[in-house]
Design a protein around this motif. Sequence first.
Motif, PDB file in Angstrom:
ATOM      1  N   GLU A 320       1.969  39.985  71.606  1.00  0.00           N
ATOM      2  CA  GLU A 320       2.453  38.615  71.484  1.00  0.00           C
ATOM      3  C   GLU A 320       3.556  38.524  70.441  1.00  0.00           C
ATOM      4  OE1 GLU A 320       0.356  34.246  71.335  1.00  0.00           O
ATOM      5  OE2 GLU A 320      -0.396  35.784  69.965  1.00  0.00           O
ATOM      6  N   GLU A 321       3.374  39.226  69.337  1.00  0.00           N
ATOM      7  CA  GLU A 321       4.371  39.195  68.269  1.00  0.00           C
ATOM      8  C   GLU A 321       5.671  39.868  68.716  1.00  0.00           C
ATOM      9  OE1 GLU A 321       5.837  38.178  64.516  1.00  0.00           O
ATOM     10  OE2 GLU A 321       4.005  37.566  65.561  1.00  0.00           O
ATOM     11  N   ARG A 324       7.591  37.611  71.073  1.00  0.00           N
ATOM     12  CA  ARG A 324       8.318  36.585  70.324  1.00  0.00           C
ATOM     13  C   ARG A 324       9.591  37.170  69.710  1.00  0.00           C
ATOM     14  NH1 ARG A 324       4.545  35.575  67.062  1.00  0.00           N
ATOM     15  NH2 ARG A 324       3.506  34.039  68.384  1.00  0.00           N
ATOM     16  N   GLU A 325       9.461  38.372  69.148  1.00  0.00           N
ATOM     17  CA  GLU A 325      10.615  39.019  68.524  1.00  0.00           C
ATOM     18  C   GLU A 325      11.651  39.435  69.567  1.00  0.00           C
ATOM     19  OE1 GLU A 325      11.562  42.789  65.505  1.00  0.00           O
ATOM     20  OE2 GLU A 325       9.512  42.364  66.152  1.00  0.00           O
ATOM     21  N   LYS A 327      12.361  37.946  72.351  1.00  0.00           N
ATOM     22  CA  LYS A 327      13.126  36.773  72.779  1.00  0.00           C
ATOM     23  C   LYS A 327      14.275  36.493  71.816  1.00  0.00           C
ATOM     24  CE  LYS A 327       9.337  34.477  75.255  1.00  0.00           C
ATOM     25  NZ  LYS A 327       8.421  33.306  75.266  1.00  0.00           N
ATOM     26  N   LYS A 328      14.012  36.662  70.523  1.00  0.00           N
ATOM     27  CA  LYS A 328      15.072  36.486  69.525  1.00  0.00           C
ATOM     28  C   LYS A 328      16.133  37.577  69.657  1.00  0.00           C
ATOM     29  CE  LYS A 328      11.952  34.361  66.120  1.00  0.00           C
ATOM     30  NZ  LYS A 328      11.350  34.509  64.767  1.00  0.00           N
ATOM     31  N   HIS A 372       4.603  39.024  60.344  1.00  0.00           N
ATOM     32  CA  HIS A 372       4.924  40.003  61.388  1.00  0.00           C
ATOM     33  C   HIS A 372       4.564  41.419  60.961  1.00  0.00           C
ATOM     34  CE1 HIS A 372       7.232  42.257  64.355  1.00  0.00           C
ATOM     35  NE2 HIS A 372       7.806  42.890  63.354  1.00  0.00           N
TER      36      HIS A 372
END
Length: 413
Positions: A320-321, A324-325, A327-328, A372
């Motif tokens: 999940e982390e 998220r990263e 996508k950035k 993170h």
Amino acid sequence: MGCLLSTPDAAGGARRRPKNIGEIVVFVPGLRIPRPLDFAQPLGDGLSKSLVERLSALRTRIEVMAGQEAPMTTKPRRTATQHGGSTLTDLQQALEDYLPVLLGLVENGNRLKHNLRFCWINQEEVMEETTMSDSWYEVLSVLHLMAILLFSQANLLLLPSKSTGGYQNTSLEDCKRASIDIFLKAAGYLDFAVQKVLPQLPLELRNDLPLDLTEGVLKSLCLQALGQGVEIQLGMAIDSIKATLAVKRRLACEMVKYWHQAHEYIKDLPLANGWGEKHKLFVQWKHIEAKATAYYLHGLILEEGNMSSDTAAAALQAAEEYLRESKKACEAFHTALPSSRNPPLWGASKYLVEKIPKDIPSKTINWDSQKHELIVQGAPSLPDFALSLKPDEYQLPSMDPSWNQVQNSFPTN
């Protein structure tokens, strides 16, 4: 041993840099384009007029076609040519026709190897030209261009609503399979360039090569090709009801290793803003995305086994982390100039975006307060699988027979 000259492309004038290159699946570096070369004066005394004219005609054909193709690689959309064939395919064939004749200048210690000043310009960033008086530099440049054209061809195959010479009527699945073969072929060119051609250049010339021909960039591109090939395999496995979770995890873990190695080779290179920086951002994004996929699949397998629930949850939390990263990282890549955008999601990327938000929140430990770094440190190690995709084996073609008589007419070094 050869000489170097690197200067801004004053003769060619400034070219407008593209601001937007549209949808891309495969990062394609800017093309390197040969500049005009007069073969007659340096080679006239050692070669027949017909051979000099043939060398000149073959290279001139590449100059013209590459010059026409370069602006097209930065167009948001590409289609087949009006003549029914692909300009990419035509240029690839021109390079393959030129290479056997060019090899006469390097085979058997040919004394003409250093007589010519080969000059190429780089489409990336400021148009800068690099000139070297060593025929192996020309061989290296030709192999690099052959590989980059294959990257472009694979990108076109994987884009939606494409129309590319030779593949117009094939299904998406056929295009995916064809793209894997193309990636392996491109990796073969790049691997051969690193292993067999770079060592032919004297150390001082290797140190002065343009960045896109340095060992680190060539190796990174080779690994990118393999990483994207595995990504296609993984997407096909995800879409197949026959592929087991273990098979999917193995492919995802292999993908992590390919992208990790690709990142290691270029992370410290002085690739400036623009295309070079965009290349780094692409590799970084794909590496992070691969980690998200691998940890998600690994977490699912841990859940199915007898491992502790905390271990499985830690893997899923890491997934999940990393999602998220990623996508950035994806946004950073696409906003870097020249800007670009994702096509509609498919394969592993679509799988991640759909599955992780739905599955993970109900299964993970409540680590919202963790940063993170702590989440990543707490994740279990991924399985270490041997890498299955290898570059195609490539060998230079045989020297053109037109050189046979020439080779016997003067002594070699």
